[in-house]
Design an enzyme around this catalytic site. Structure first.
Site, PDB file in Angstrom:
ATOM      1  N   PRO A   2       7.807  -4.330   2.358  1.00 25.31           N
ATOM      2  CA  PRO A   2       7.338  -5.325   1.391  1.00 25.31           C
ATOM      3  C   PRO A   2       6.554  -4.676   0.243  1.00 25.31           C
ATOM      4  CG  PRO A   2       6.820  -5.998   3.639  1.00 25.31           C
ATOM      5  CD  PRO A   2       7.259  -4.580   3.686  1.00 25.31           C
ATOM      6  N   GLU A   3       7.136  -4.732  -0.948  1.00 26.82           N
ATOM      7  CA  GLU A   3       6.446  -4.299  -2.156  1.00 26.82           C
ATOM      8  C   GLU A   3       6.222  -5.570  -2.993  1.00 26.82           C
ATOM      9  OE1 GLU A   3       8.526  -0.963  -3.948  1.00 26.82           O
ATOM     10  OE2 GLU A   3       9.225  -0.281  -2.004  1.00 26.82           O
ATOM     11  N   HIS A  93       6.207  -8.603  19.049  1.00 32.28           N
ATOM     12  CA  HIS A  93       5.456  -7.938  17.981  1.00 32.28           C
ATOM     13  C   HIS A  93       4.551  -8.913  17.225  1.00 32.28           C
ATOM     14  CE1 HIS A  93       7.659  -4.352  18.766  1.00 32.28           C
ATOM     15  NE2 HIS A  93       8.816  -4.930  18.524  1.00 32.28           N
ATOM     16  N   ARG A 112       5.371  -2.158  13.687  1.00 29.79           N
ATOM     17  CA  ARG A 112       4.626  -0.885  13.686  1.00 29.79           C
ATOM     18  C   ARG A 112       3.117  -1.047  13.688  1.00 29.79           C
ATOM     19  NH1 ARG A 112       8.560   2.502   9.690  1.00 29.79           N
ATOM     20  NH2 ARG A 112      10.367   2.237  10.996  1.00 29.79           N
ATOM     21  N   ARG A 155      -2.794  11.939 -17.373  1.00 27.16           N
ATOM     22  CA  ARG A 155      -2.545  12.189 -15.948  1.00 27.16           C
ATOM     23  C   ARG A 155      -1.679  13.428 -15.768  1.00 27.16           C
ATOM     24  NH1 ARG A 155      -4.660   7.844 -12.554  1.00 27.16           N
ATOM     25  NH2 ARG A 155      -5.137   6.160 -13.989  1.00 27.16           N
TER      26      ARG A 155
END
Length: 274
Positions: A2-3, A93, A112, A155
């Site tokens: 998930p982004e 889970h 996880r 940067r």
DNA sequence: AAGAAGTCCTGGGCGC
DNA sequence: TGCGCCCAGGACTTCT
């Protein structure tokens, strides 16, 4: 994983189901997923609160509750937040169950066990450090081409590492970073400050495009991701390089390569991305 | 001070 | 077939 587009899709799919409902009870199966405050205070603090609306900040979901409280959720890689009918059996889970006033339940699960929950006071989001230090929202008006140009100039780090830095831009992860760089025809190992104005302009456009398309396609289901109703996204069919090592670049036909960058894989086309 | 490395986790893929 | 090994990765901590 998930982004930004996936978290936005969870937000949209969940909000119209749970806004206005009351959290009657919280079942905390695996207390360690609570990042703040303690497990007991988390459960007690949530009980009786009404869901007002859901916001997203970077990859965080912010569920606004009555009493100026916020249930913040980070799904990390395999986390799920799903609205389910009354009496749904928790999967192996499932780490937390939120029982709502209409009988339905929201299950938080994560294979996880990296995902985290927190109950925060609305004016003290700083109690979760990751939330406090988030950078700019890439789909906001405030994220301009000039902003990106100015920031990149100072940067010295590699451009892909910078795109993944949540304190710089909030919400981009490995998939959309690789896709944006491919679309902008920029090699992931290039130094940020070394990009030409033309390249920065392409990157700016590419970031906005890949994220907007990801949302339009209801997210990328590479392996585990589903939205707030348990449905997969479709953006995976639009990926041009991510997870496609050895397969032809859709633009030039050269095999997509996988490099190692900052402990993460970076997929890119050696023909297009200089 | 910035950047690299280690940590948390489990399922899936691989070699033998 | 079955075992062991390694890998995936976001955010955070620790080390250099």
């Amino acid at each position: 994983m998930p982004e930004l587009p996936e978290v936005e899709t969870v937000k949209r799919s969940l909000e119209n189901k749970i806004a206005g409902l009351i959290v009657n009870e919280v079942l905390l199966i695996r207390p360690k997923v609570v990042r703040f405050p303690g497990p007991q205070a988390f459960m007690e603090g949530l009980a009786g609160k009404k869901v007002k609306k859901i916001d997203r900040r970077g990859k965080y979901l912010l569920i606004h509750l009555s009493g100026s409280m916020i249930l913040a959720v980070h799904l990390r890689m395999t986390g799920r937040l799903i609205y389910l009918p009354p009496g749904t059996q928790p999967s192996r889970h499932t780490h937390a169950v939120f029982r709502l006033s209409n009988g339905f339940e929201v299950h938080f699960s994560d294979m996880r066990q990296f995902g985290r929950l927190a109950l925060l006071e609305a004016d003290r989001l700083d109690d979760w450090p990751g939330l406090k230090n988030l950078g700019i929202e890439p789909l906001d008006k405030s994220f301009t081409r000039d902003f990106l140009k100015k920031e990149l100039k100072r940067r010295r780090t590699r451009i892909k590492s910078l795109l993944l830095d949540q304190t710089f831009i909030a919400g981009i992860g490995n998939i959309y970073a690789d896709e944006a760089l491919h679309r902008a025809r920029i090699n992931p190992e290039r130094t940020a400050s070394g990009l030409t104005p033309r390249e920065v302009a392409r990157l700016y456009r590419a970031i906005r495009e890949v994220l907007a398309e990801g949302i339009a396609n209801r997210g990328t289901t590479f392996r585990d991701y589903v939205d707030g109703l348990g449905q997969s996204g479709t953006n995976q069919v639009s990926l041009r390089v991510y997870g496609r090592e050895g397969r032809p670049c859709p633009d030039c036909g050269q095999p997509v390569r996988r490099a190692r960058l900052g402990g993460r894989s970076a997929y890119y086309c050696p023909g297009c991305q200089k």
